[in-house]
Structures are given as C-alpha cells and as structure tokens.
Design a protein around this motif. Structure first.
Motif, mmCIF file in Angstrom:
data_model
loop_
_atom_site.group_PDB
_atom_site.id
_atom_site.type_symbol
_atom_site.label_atom_id
_atom_site.label_comp_id
_atom_site.label_asym_id
_atom_site.label_seq_id
_atom_site.Cartn_x
_atom_site.Cartn_y
_atom_site.Cartn_z
ATOM 1 N N HIS A 316 -0.238 2.501 8.619
ATOM 2 C CA HIS A 316 1.000 3.285 8.582
ATOM 3 C C HIS A 316 0.856 4.572 9.401
ATOM 4 C CE1 HIS A 316 3.589 1.092 5.787
ATOM 5 N NE2 HIS A 316 2.507 0.806 5.072
ATOM 6 N N ASP A 319 0.920 3.642 13.072
ATOM 7 C CA ASP A 319 2.264 3.241 13.481
ATOM 8 C C ASP A 319 3.151 4.458 13.714
ATOM 9 O OD1 ASP A 319 1.692 0.565 13.443
ATOM 10 O OD2 ASP A 319 2.676 0.154 11.515
ATOM 11 N N SER A 324 -3.040 2.528 18.258
ATOM 12 C CA SER A 324 -3.357 1.107 18.044
ATOM 13 C C SER A 324 -4.360 0.979 16.941
ATOM 14 C CB SER A 324 -3.930 0.492 19.324
ATOM 15 O OG SER A 324 -4.450 -0.795 19.074
#
Length: 325
Positions: A316, A319, A324
């Motif tokens: 999370h 993201d 990555s």
C-alpha cells in the motif's frame, strides 16, 4: 532502521492475536502474541490488540512514530477500502468494526487492512524464497481456513477485496454446517475448530479413545494421538487430510499454480499433515495441473500472519508513492 524500512504488523485471529515489527526484507524485529478471547467481544479485544502492538514496538526498541505504517491482517469478510471488519465467522460480534480508524487513532500512523490469508500469500511471495514462482496459492489452516492467490506475479483481491476465500470451497454440498452458514465447506472439516469439534462429537457418542485423557481436545491433541496409533484420532486425522487434499485438488485444477503453501496453527503437525495432503492433492488434480505444481509448508511458521500484514502495508505504501514492489 529508517522510517520507511519497517512497519508495525497486527494479526487478528479467532484463537490468537499477534503483533510484530517487520522490515522490508521480511525480517521480524519483534514478535508477541496472546489469546484472542473472542468471548470478551470486539471492544475489549481491540484494546488488548493495541496494547500488544505497543509491546511489539517496545520489544523492537521503537515508538509508533518510528514505523512507516501499520498493517492489519484479519479473517474475512472485511472491507479493505473502508477499513472495516464485517462479521468473520471466527470473530463473533465483530460486525462492522472500524478497525483501521481505531488503529490510526491509537498509533498516529496510517493503517491498512487486508484479509489475513490474502496478506499471507503476499508475504510468502515476497519473503518465502520460493524462487521465481509467478502463480501461487496460500491456505491458512487454523481456527478457520482462509486463502490468498498470486496470479502472474500480482496479488488477486477480487471485486470486493475478499477474493481467495478458499476455506469455503464446498467439497460436500450436503455436508457439515460451516460457520459461514453453508454446508460442506472445507473449513467445516479441516480447520482446527472443526477437528476438535468432530473429536468431541465422537467422544460424546461413546467412542473409546485415548483422547479422553486430554483435559481439552484440540487439533494438536488429535494429531498427537493419531501419531500414537489411537484409532479414533487416526480416523479423524485421515479424514481431515483427505478433505484438505481433495479441496486443494479442486483449486489446483482451477488455477494451475506452480506452488501451494500451507500455513496456520494446524500445520504445526508438519509432515503428518503435509505428506498426505500433498499426495492427495497432486494425485487427484488433473494430470497437467498436478504435474506443474507442488505443495509446501510456510517457511514463516507462527509469524506468517504478521509477515503477511507487513507485506500488505509495504504494498500500500509503495502504491501510494508509485514505487515498485
């Protein structure tokens, strides 16, 4: 230890609560656990969970402000978007509990909720050192049975965030009643709760067994007595491994994974569980699917829940920054 390199991970199970500080390489800097005591209800249990998290931070020599986030793993159903637990069978009374809000208020850090087995497959994928696997299933065999999937190197969550509920694959549509309300789910046969319940039912029916000597009959008790040759325990254990193997064969046929990993408390039985389940699963799967896959035990043992919750938190975080994993 820099801020972005470690998270606090919380694992909420029907039997135990666990917490730990975990690094980006899956290194567990601290690990503590305590019985869940579901009979006390969610409010008291959440307070004990938060205290356990503070103990984990202290054991790692850190404060809440020195971790990047908090990862939370819990049995489903749940809503990872709103951060609410929505009545898991193993957590009676946990109906619409805003666990993310409660955790964020307690620690002052961002928190992320994930189905515990979905998180665990992520932890196994990143930290299990399985070597280039792109298609993986994970099953936790504990108080209940849950699951998660990595498909072509990506975590599969499903449309509502609870994809991979492998514990509710039905192996006998007219079978035992499951905690989810349906009949014949694999959870109703292979979970630790079910193993103990089936043993208690047999003893109440008058069957002779050395299990009567045990103060409390658990899945571990059944496994130990089966290994000693007790006929009832042996039958129950064989039924359990046969049911779990059959369910895995169904999943292997559907997904054709390279690897199925088993974790959770019942897997403490080791080869007594793994070998018959592996044999049943791979022999009953369609030949190409069975030949392409293998079945193994988690490398993380009792820490698999916190490692998974940590892996989910890192995903999370990455993201949100475009990094990555």
């Amino acid at each position: 230890m820099t801020l972005g390199d470690h998270v606090l991970a919380l694992d909420i199970g029907g039997t135990k609560l666990a917490a730990g500080v975990v690094g980006r390489t899956g290194d567990v800097r601290s690990f503590v656990r305590t019985p869940t005591k579901v009979e006390e209800g969610p409010e008291t249990t959440v307070k004990r969970l938060l205290d356990l998290g503070r103990d984990a931070l202290a054991e790692a020599g850190r404060t809440a402000g020195e971790v990047a986030a908090v990862g939370i793993g819990c049995g489903g159903p749940l809503d990872p978007v709103t951060g609410r637990v929505q009545g898991p069978p193993g957590l009676p009374g946990w109906d619409d509990v805003p666990i993310v809000d409660l955790v964020e208020a307690a620690y002052g850090r961002l928190a992320f909720l994930e189905n515990d087995a979905t998180a665990a497959v992520l932890g196994e994928y990143h930290y299990g050192r399985w070597g280039g696997v792109r298609h993986m299933l994970y099953l936790t065999v504990s108080t209940g049975v849950g699951g998660g999937a990595i498909l072509d190197g990506r975590l599969y969550r499903g449309a509502a965030g609870n994809g991979g509920e492998f514990g509710h694959v039905i192996i006998d549509w007219n079978g035992r009643l499951c905690g989810c309300g349906q009949r014949g789910c694999i959870e109703a046969y292979a979970s630790g709760t079910s193993i103990a319940r089936r043993a208690d039912e047999a003893l109440a029916g008058g069957e002779a067994s050395s299990l009567r000597e045990a103060p409390v009959v658990t899945a571990e008790t059944v496994s130990v007595h089966a290994g000693r040759g007790d006929p009832l325990a042996r039958r129950l254990w064989d039924e359990t491994t046969a049911a779990l193997g059959r369910a895995l064969a169904v999943m292997i046929n559907v997904v054709e994974p390279q690897l199925v990993v088993l974790g959770g408390g019942v897997t403490r039985a080791g080869d007594a569980l793994l070998l018959p389940v592996r044999r049943a699963a791979l022999s009953q799967a369609m030949r190409p699917a069975g030949a392409a896959g293998r079945v193994e035990l988690s490398v993380h043992g009792d820490t698999v829940g916190v490692v998974g919750a940590a892996a989910s938190a890192f995903l999370h975080l990455d993201d949100s920054t475009g990094a990555s994993t």
